[in-house]
Motif scaffolding. Structure first.
Motif, mmCIF file in Angstrom:
data_model
loop_
_atom_site.group_PDB
_atom_site.id
_atom_site.type_symbol
_atom_site.label_atom_id
_atom_site.label_comp_id
_atom_site.label_asym_id
_atom_site.label_seq_id
_atom_site.Cartn_x
_atom_site.Cartn_y
_atom_site.Cartn_z
ATOM 1 N N UNK A 3 0.757 -1.080 0.002
ATOM 2 C CA UNK A 3 0.027 -0.094 0.013
ATOM 3 C C UNK A 3 0.931 1.434 0.046
ATOM 4 N N UNK A 4 0.098 2.433 -0.496
ATOM 5 C CA UNK A 4 0.865 3.640 -0.264
ATOM 6 C C UNK A 4 -0.062 4.468 0.493
ATOM 7 N N UNK A 5 0.514 5.398 1.335
ATOM 8 C CA UNK A 5 -0.269 6.379 1.981
ATOM 9 C C UNK A 5 0.245 7.623 1.911
ATOM 10 N N UNK A 6 -0.731 8.753 1.918
ATOM 11 C CA UNK A 6 -0.270 9.882 1.759
ATOM 12 C C UNK A 6 -1.497 10.894 2.251
ATOM 13 N N UNK A 91 -5.917 -7.191 5.986
ATOM 14 C CA UNK A 91 -4.868 -7.293 5.321
ATOM 15 C C UNK A 91 -3.991 -6.424 5.940
ATOM 16 N N UNK A 92 -4.134 -5.695 6.907
ATOM 17 C CA UNK A 92 -3.236 -4.847 7.636
ATOM 18 C C UNK A 92 -3.217 -3.261 7.149
ATOM 19 N N UNK A 98 -2.640 3.778 10.826
ATOM 20 C CA UNK A 98 -2.356 3.962 12.237
ATOM 21 C C UNK A 98 -0.662 4.287 12.573
ATOM 22 N N UNK A 99 -0.010 3.287 11.792
ATOM 23 C CA UNK A 99 1.347 3.670 11.684
ATOM 24 C C UNK A 99 1.960 4.807 10.903
ATOM 25 N N UNK A 104 3.595 10.542 11.498
ATOM 26 C CA UNK A 104 3.351 11.977 11.243
ATOM 27 C C UNK A 104 3.200 12.728 12.794
ATOM 28 N N UNK A 105 2.454 12.151 13.665
ATOM 29 C CA UNK A 105 2.512 12.704 14.920
ATOM 30 C C UNK A 105 3.843 13.017 15.587
#
Length: 160
Positions: A3-6, A91-92, A98-99, A104-105
């Motif tokens: 996955x990619x997250x942004x 599938x995580x 969350x990670x 980011x936090x």
């Protein structure tokens, strides 16, 4: 699953909304349906535009499969409407988002991250507990300002 997250852009509010509605549809038949089902693309777009909240988008092969919205207030990041499309669950994806939020936090010098979860949905509570969150408070919130809903506040303290 790769996955990619942004961070979502204002013009992607419709994608945030689309994924959220797909994820929250299962709660439509509850005694007190989730207020997420009443949100609109425009309301999300306005919040992203004004900066009162931010959103993540999670993709698999350029297909949106997850989203979560959040705010930062001082030393705390509060997230809500964590949404994973039904076909992508287990599938995580939620844990990957969350990670990402936790990283980011930390970049933003935030010391705790938290959310509110309906007490009547133990699988969601378990998800957050398995990611290191703990229940720190029980609260009754009023859905549509008239119906009481028991919730729990869950937090995780981040290492510096």
């Amino acid at each position: 699953m790769n996955v990619s997250i942004r961070l979502a852009r204002e013009e992607e509010a419709f994608i945030v909304h689309q994924v959220m509605i797909a994820a929250f549809e299962e709660y439509r038949q509850m005694d007190v349906p989730s207020s997420a089902l009443n949100e609109t693309v425009d309301s999300i777009r306005q919040k992203l535009r004004s900066g009162t909240e931010q959103a993540l988008l999670c993709f698999n092969s350029n297909q949106p499969i997850g989203t979560v919205r959040f705010t930062i207030n001082g030393a705390s990041l509060y997230f809500f409407r964590l949404s994973v499309c039904p076909k992508a669950r287990g599938k995580g994806v939620a844990k990957a988002m969350l990670h990402w939020l936790e990283d980011y936090a930390k970049e933003c010098k935030v010391q705790e991250i938290g959310c509110r979860v309906r007490a009547s949905i133990p699988k969601n509570i378990y998800l957050y507990e398995s990611a290191g969150y703990h229940i720190c408070e029980e609260k009754i919130v009023m859905s549509n300002d008239v119906i009481p809903v028991k919730t729990v506040v869950m937090k995780k303290y981040l290492a510096k």
